[in-house]
Design an enzyme around this catalytic site. Structure first.
Site, PDB file in Angstrom:
ATOM      1  N   ASN A 195       2.232  30.521  35.653  1.00 44.34           N
ATOM      2  CA  ASN A 195       2.450  30.738  37.087  1.00 44.34           C
ATOM      3  C   ASN A 195       3.962  30.711  37.345  1.00 44.34           C
ATOM      4  O   ASN A 195       4.563  29.644  37.357  1.00 44.34           O
ATOM      5  CB  ASN A 195       1.731  29.643  37.879  1.00 44.34           C
ATOM      6  CG  ASN A 195       1.991  29.736  39.367  1.00 44.34           C
ATOM      7  OD1 ASN A 195       2.561  30.727  39.852  1.00 44.34           O
ATOM      8  ND2 ASN A 195       1.581  28.718  40.108  1.00 44.34           N
TER       9      ASN A 195
ATOM     10  N   LYS B 222       5.485  31.332  40.003  1.00 44.39           N
ATOM     11  CA  LYS B 222       5.808  30.948  41.388  1.00 44.39           C
ATOM     12  C   LYS B 222       6.860  31.921  41.960  1.00 44.39           C
ATOM     13  O   LYS B 222       6.836  33.102  41.613  1.00 44.39           O
ATOM     14  CB  LYS B 222       6.245  29.480  41.443  1.00 44.39           C
ATOM     15  CG  LYS B 222       5.228  28.567  40.740  1.00 44.39           C
ATOM     16  CD  LYS B 222       5.438  27.108  40.948  1.00 44.39           C
ATOM     17  CE  LYS B 222       4.354  26.328  40.215  1.00 44.39           C
ATOM     18  NZ  LYS B 222       4.421  24.895  40.426  1.00 44.39           N
TER      19      LYS B 222
ATOM     20  N   HIS C 234      -3.854  27.008  45.120  1.00 43.00           N
ATOM     21  CA  HIS C 234      -2.817  26.214  44.464  1.00 43.00           C
ATOM     22  C   HIS C 234      -2.328  25.150  45.460  1.00 43.00           C
ATOM     23  O   HIS C 234      -2.254  25.417  46.664  1.00 43.00           O
ATOM     24  CB  HIS C 234      -1.660  27.119  44.016  1.00 43.00           C
ATOM     25  CG  HIS C 234      -0.691  26.401  43.132  1.00 43.00           C
ATOM     26  ND1 HIS C 234       0.256  25.545  43.631  1.00 43.00           N
ATOM     27  CD2 HIS C 234      -0.548  26.392  41.784  1.00 43.00           C
ATOM     28  CE1 HIS C 234       0.950  25.039  42.612  1.00 43.00           C
ATOM     29  NE2 HIS C 234       0.486  25.535  41.488  1.00 43.00           N
TER      30      HIS C 234
ATOM     31  N   GLU D 187       0.484  24.142  46.251  1.00 41.16           N
ATOM     32  CA  GLU D 187       1.621  24.564  47.090  1.00 41.16           C
ATOM     33  C   GLU D 187       1.134  25.410  48.270  1.00 41.16           C
ATOM     34  O   GLU D 187       1.693  25.354  49.358  1.00 41.16           O
ATOM     35  CB  GLU D 187       2.640  25.318  46.220  1.00 41.16           C
ATOM     36  CG  GLU D 187       3.413  24.344  45.327  1.00 41.16           C
ATOM     37  CD  GLU D 187       3.839  24.907  43.990  1.00 41.16           C
ATOM     38  OE1 GLU D 187       3.877  26.139  43.823  1.00 41.16           O
ATOM     39  OE2 GLU D 187       4.122  24.092  43.087  1.00 41.16           O
TER      40      GLU D 187
ATOM     41  N   GLU E 238      -4.997  20.469  38.678  1.00 44.43           N
ATOM     42  CA  GLU E 238      -3.557  20.240  38.759  1.00 44.43           C
ATOM     43  C   GLU E 238      -3.286  19.039  39.668  1.00 44.43           C
ATOM     44  O   GLU E 238      -3.233  19.199  40.905  1.00 44.43           O
ATOM     45  CB  GLU E 238      -2.844  21.466  39.324  1.00 44.43           C
ATOM     46  CG  GLU E 238      -2.965  22.704  38.468  1.00 44.43           C
ATOM     47  CD  GLU E 238      -1.807  23.672  38.712  1.00 44.43           C
ATOM     48  OE1 GLU E 238      -1.129  24.016  37.739  1.00 44.43           O
ATOM     49  OE2 GLU E 238      -1.576  24.054  39.874  1.00 44.43           O
TER      50      GLU E 238
ATOM     51  N   GLY F  15       5.701  19.849  38.502  1.00 43.78           N
ATOM     52  CA  GLY F  15       7.154  19.961  38.612  1.00 43.78           C
ATOM     53  C   GLY F  15       7.893  18.632  38.566  1.00 43.78           C
ATOM     54  O   GLY F  15       9.089  18.574  38.837  1.00 43.78           O
TER      55      GLY F  15
ATOM     56  N   SER G 134       3.295  19.742  34.706  1.00 46.60           N
ATOM     57  CA  SER G 134       4.264  19.337  33.676  1.00 46.60           C
ATOM     58  C   SER G 134       3.700  19.459  32.259  1.00 46.60           C
ATOM     59  O   SER G 134       4.024  18.657  31.384  1.00 46.60           O
ATOM     60  CB  SER G 134       4.769  17.915  33.935  1.00 46.60           C
ATOM     61  OG  SER G 134       5.461  17.871  35.174  1.00 46.60           O
TER      62      SER G 134
HETATM   63  P1  13P Z   1       4.761  22.742  36.366  1.00 44.53           P
HETATM   64  O1  13P Z   1       4.262  23.154  34.996  1.00 44.53           O
HETATM   65  O2  13P Z   1       6.146  23.234  36.644  1.00 44.53           O
HETATM   66  O3  13P Z   1       4.580  21.281  36.602  1.00 44.53           O
HETATM   67  O4  13P Z   1       3.840  23.511  37.445  1.00 44.53           O
HETATM   68  C1  13P Z   1       2.455  23.472  37.291  1.00 44.53           C
HETATM   69  C2  13P Z   1       1.857  24.420  38.265  1.00 44.53           C
HETATM   70  O5  13P Z   1       1.923  24.208  39.467  1.00 44.53           O
HETATM   71  C3  13P Z   1       1.218  25.631  37.740  1.00 44.53           C
HETATM   72  O6  13P Z   1       0.485  26.280  38.712  1.00 44.53           O
END
Ligand code: 13P
Length: 252
Positions: free
Chosen positions: A10, A12, A97, A99, A169, A175, A215
Site C-alpha cells: 500500500n 498510500k 483502511h 486512515e 492492521e 507507521g 510495521s
Molecule cells: P506500515 O507498514 O507503514 O506500518 O503501514 C501499514 C499499512 O497501513 C498498510 O496498509
C-alpha cells in the site's frame, strides 16, 4: 489447506510517476523468485494505468486501488468508482483502511456500499480491520474486531464473501515501528477465522486469506508469516523500497 499467500504493498499518498516507474521496474525484475506468492501493488490512482503497463504479462503481480466510491457514477466530484478501476485493469480494492476510517470518517455502513460496488464490478475487496492503542489498552480489541467484521459481513452471502481478503492492521502498529508480536497477531488472526466460522462456516474460514499489516518489514516478516493463521502482509512503508518489498515476498 491451500490458502493464497499474498504480499500487498500500500503506497498510500507517496511517489511521483518517475518513482513509481523505478519501484515497479525493480519489483518486476525480481518476480521470477515470487514462487507461489501473489504480490499486489496499490499505487495512488493517477499511476494505476502506468503501473499496470509496467507489470505487463507478469502473472505474479496484480494491481489494486486504495479506495473507491460508494456509487457507480454521477455527480461526485473528485471520486473514483469501482467500474473505473475495473476498466483500467485493477483487480483489488482496499476497503476500510484505518486512515480512511479515521481521517475520512468512513463508517462500516459506507464500507458495505463500497464492497457491493467492488463485487458488482468483479473486483476483490481487501477489508481492513484493527483496534486503536486506546482500545487495546482497555482490552476492547476483541470487541472492536467482532464489531467491525460482523457489521460488514452480515450484509454479504457466503458466495460474495468467498471473494474477500481480510487484513488485520492494529492502528497502533501502523507507521510506528511497533509491530504486533507474533503471538498478538496470531491470536487475532485465529479469532477472525473463528468469527468467520460463526457467520458462515469453517470451510470458508479456512480458505480466506488473512493478512497482517502494521510495521511489517524485511526483518520481521519471516516470523510473522510462520504463524499458522497469517497468510501474508499488507505493507506500507517497506513497500516503497523495492528490495525490502521483494525480501518480504520471499519471507514465506
Ligand atoms: P506500515 O507498514 O507503514 O506500518 O503501514 C501499514 C499499512 O497501513 C498498510 O496498509
Amino acid at each position: 489447506m491451500n490458502r493464497q499467500k499474498i504480499v500487498a504493498g500500500n503506497w498510500k499518498m507517496n511517489t511521483t510517476l518517475a518513482q513509481a516507474n523505478e519501484l515497479v521496474t525493480k519489483i518486476v525484475s525480481h518476480a521470477c523468485g515470487f514462487n507461489q506468492v501473489k504480490a499486489i501493488i496499490f499505487p495512488p490512482f493517477p499511476f494505476i494505468t502506468e503501473v499496470k503497463k509496467m507489470i505487463g504479462d507478469e502473472k505474479t503481480i496484480s494491481v489494486g486501488a486504495q479506495n473507491c466510491h460508494t456509487h457507480s457514477s454521477g455527480a461526485y466530484t473528485g471520486e473514483v468508482s469501482a467500474g473505473m478501476l475495473h476498466s483500467v485493469g485493477c483487480q483489488y480494492v482496499l476497503i476500510g483502511h484505518s486512515e480512511r476510517r479515521n481521517y475520512f470518517k468512513e463508517k462500516n455502513s459506507d464500507l458495505v456500499l463500497k464492497i457491493k460496488e467492488v463485487l458488482a464490478n468483479k473486483l476483490q475487496p481487501i477489508l481492513c480491520v484493527g483496534e486503536t492503542f486506546e482500545e487495546r489498552k482497555a482490552e476492547n480489541h476483541f470487541k472492536v474486531i467482532i464489531e467491525q467484521l460482523t457489521s460488514v459481513l452480515s450484509q454479504f452471502s457466503i458466495t460474495e464473501f468467498s471473494q474477500f481478503i481480510i487484513a488485520y492492521e492494529p492502528v497502533w502498529a501502523i507507521g510506528t515501528g511497533e509491530t504486533a508480536s507474533n503471538e498478538q497477531a496470531q491470536e487475532i488472526h485465529a479469532f477472525i477465522r473463528s468469527i468467520i466460522t460463526d457467520i458462515y462456516d469453517s470451510a470458508i474460514a479456512n480458505n480466506i486469506s488473512i493478512l497482517y499489516g502494521g510495521s511489517c518489514n524485511a526483518q520481521n516478516a519471516k516470523e510473522l508469516f510462520q504463524c499458522p493463521d497469517i497468510d501474508g502482509g499488507l505493507i506500507g512503508g517497506a513497500s516503497l523500497k523495492a528490495d525490502d518489498f521483494c525480501q518480504i515476498i520471499g519471507s514465506f
